[in-house]
Design a protein around this motif. Structure first.
Motif, mmCIF file in Angstrom:
data_model
loop_
_atom_site.group_PDB
_atom_site.id
_atom_site.type_symbol
_atom_site.label_atom_id
_atom_site.label_comp_id
_atom_site.label_asym_id
_atom_site.label_seq_id
_atom_site.Cartn_x
_atom_site.Cartn_y
_atom_site.Cartn_z
ATOM 1 N N LEU A 20 19.822 47.604 69.067
ATOM 2 C CA LEU A 20 21.196 48.005 69.388
ATOM 3 C C LEU A 20 21.501 49.342 68.713
ATOM 4 N N ILE A 21 20.907 49.553 67.543
ATOM 5 C CA ILE A 21 21.130 50.806 66.816
ATOM 6 C C ILE A 21 20.276 51.918 67.409
ATOM 7 N N THR A 22 18.962 51.683 67.461
ATOM 8 C CA THR A 22 18.052 52.763 67.869
ATOM 9 C C THR A 22 18.328 53.237 69.292
ATOM 10 N N LYS A 23 18.745 52.311 70.159
ATOM 11 C CA LYS A 23 18.995 52.703 71.559
ATOM 12 C C LYS A 23 20.489 52.846 71.866
ATOM 13 N N ARG A 24 21.331 52.741 70.837
ATOM 14 C CA ARG A 24 22.806 52.873 71.030
ATOM 15 C C ARG A 24 23.294 51.934 72.131
ATOM 16 N N VAL A 25 22.885 50.691 72.047
ATOM 17 C CA VAL A 25 23.230 49.707 73.089
ATOM 18 C C VAL A 25 24.554 49.037 72.751
ATOM 19 N N ARG A 26 25.387 48.844 73.763
ATOM 20 C CA ARG A 26 26.635 48.080 73.579
ATOM 21 C C ARG A 26 26.433 46.681 74.147
ATOM 22 N N MET A 27 26.626 45.676 73.294
ATOM 23 C CA MET A 27 26.468 44.277 73.713
ATOM 24 C C MET A 27 27.826 43.613 73.537
ATOM 25 N N GLN A 28 28.394 43.133 74.634
ATOM 26 C CA GLN A 28 29.762 42.616 74.562
ATOM 27 C C GLN A 28 29.912 41.273 75.259
ATOM 28 N N GLY A 29 30.508 40.332 74.543
ATOM 29 C CA GLY A 29 30.841 39.040 75.137
ATOM 30 C C GLY A 29 32.203 39.106 75.791
#
Length: 344
Positions: A273-282
């Motif tokens: 999530l950090i290295t690829k700047r991913v947004r994970m949202q429930g």
């Protein structure tokens, strides 16, 4: 009005469930004879239930939980869930006798329900059962989870797990309508074939046949994944995290692989999530029902002109509801699981 005296068949939860639910955790019970009428001064609705929805989130309600977004079932009482019903008597100004509604009702033939949060069915030129699925909660879930949470752009790479279920089959088709490349996973050859031939996914695979999920995802997404619509959790989520692209989005809708475990599985690859700047949202669909009219404006024409395909798995009779619900957790259903209580 002339009052009918009837018996009311209902599905009762025996006790809270630990581990994998069984049919015997629920009992079919027929009430004493009762008179069909609303209590004096009630502002609720007396309804005849027509279609009931079997949904994965219901597993959580079979366990005693505090502070969840939805209350636990009460042992000794009927299950409740989304359904389609006909109003027999109304104590509420917004509804009248003869109206068709969808929303929360009881797993029984007749219910007295709270009118708050119910939707009146205006479009009756589509199958009524659709209001347990594509025109109800699962449809809205796919719409919000894909368009609002993931904000898809043309040409993006989309992965959907549990892709032939009530929500997944719609997400995949919304992705295609948005000009994305979409791959789905499912648990049988029949479902994989449906994904490719009926729902128009670019590719699909049977996760049960893959020894290495990371390798499978690299095969279908050599460039990586922009959008993951999460329905399963567990090992699949871990493999997806290793394959996310820069600024990817993960819409967390459900985690059915975890619902029957006493101890949830850990996830190891969150550092991505950090290295690829991913947004994970429930998200929870209840929070977004104010957008329902806008969703109907989009989806009704797509259904009518055949631009969206939708598959239901229909069982007849309240007595078959427990087996239908439990079937969800071993993937027995093909498409949206619906129970017919009565046709009209």
């Amino acid at each position: 009005m002339e009052q009918q005296v009837i018996t009311n068949k209902k599905v009762i939860l025996k006790d809270y469930v630990v581990g994998f639910p069984k049919e015997s955790d629920m009992i079919l019970k027929t009430s004493e004879t009762i008179t069909l009428k609303l209590p004096e001064g009630s502002n609720g609705l007396l309804v005849k239930n027509l279609y009931l929805s079997c949904d994965p989130y219901m597993r959580g309600r079979m366990t005693k939980t505090e502070g969840s977004y939805v209350e636990s079932f009460t042992p000794g009482s009927p299950l409740t869930g989304y359904g389609v019903a006909k109003v027999l008597e109304s104590g509420h100004a917004n509804f009248k006798k003869g109206d068709l509604i969808w929303g929360f009702t009881g797993w029984e033939e007749y219910s007295i329900i709270n009118a708050e949060g119910l939707f009146k069915i205006e479009h009756t030129d589509v199958p009524l059962s659709y209001y347990t699925g594509i025109l109800g909660m699962p449809g809205m879930t796919a719409y919000i989870g894909f368009y609002d949470i993931c904000a898809p752009k043309k040409g993006e790479y989309v992965f959907v797990s549990a892709a032939s279920g009530a929500v997944g089959q719609l997400v995949g088709q919304f992705a295609k309508l948005s000009g994305c490349y979409v791959v789905g996973s499912a648990g049988t050859k029949e479902k994989v074939d449906l994904l490719k031939n009926k729902f128009g996914f670019d590719e699909a695979f049977n996760y049960k046949e893959e020894q290495d999920l990371d390798a499978a995802l690299k095969r279908y997404f050599p460039e990586g994944i922009d959008i993951y619509f999460e329905n399963v959790g567990g090992k699949m989520l871990d493999a997806v995290l290793l394959n996310m692209r820069l600024n990817g989005r993960i819409s967390v809708c459900g985690m059915i692989s975890q619902y029957n475990l006493e101890q949830g599985e850990g996830v190891r690859n969150l550092f991505t999530l950090i290295t690829k700047r991913v947004r994970m949202q429930g998200f929870i669909v209840f929070d977004h029902y104010h957008k329902y009219p806008k969703y109907l404006e989009m989806i009704i024409p797509l259904i009518k002109n055949g631009a969206i395909n939708y598959i239901e798995d229909i069982v007849e009779g309240l007595e078959n509801a427990p087996a239908a619900l439990i079937g969800l957790y071993s993937g027995k259903n093909v498409g949206k699981q619906v129970v017919v209580v009565a046709r009209e």
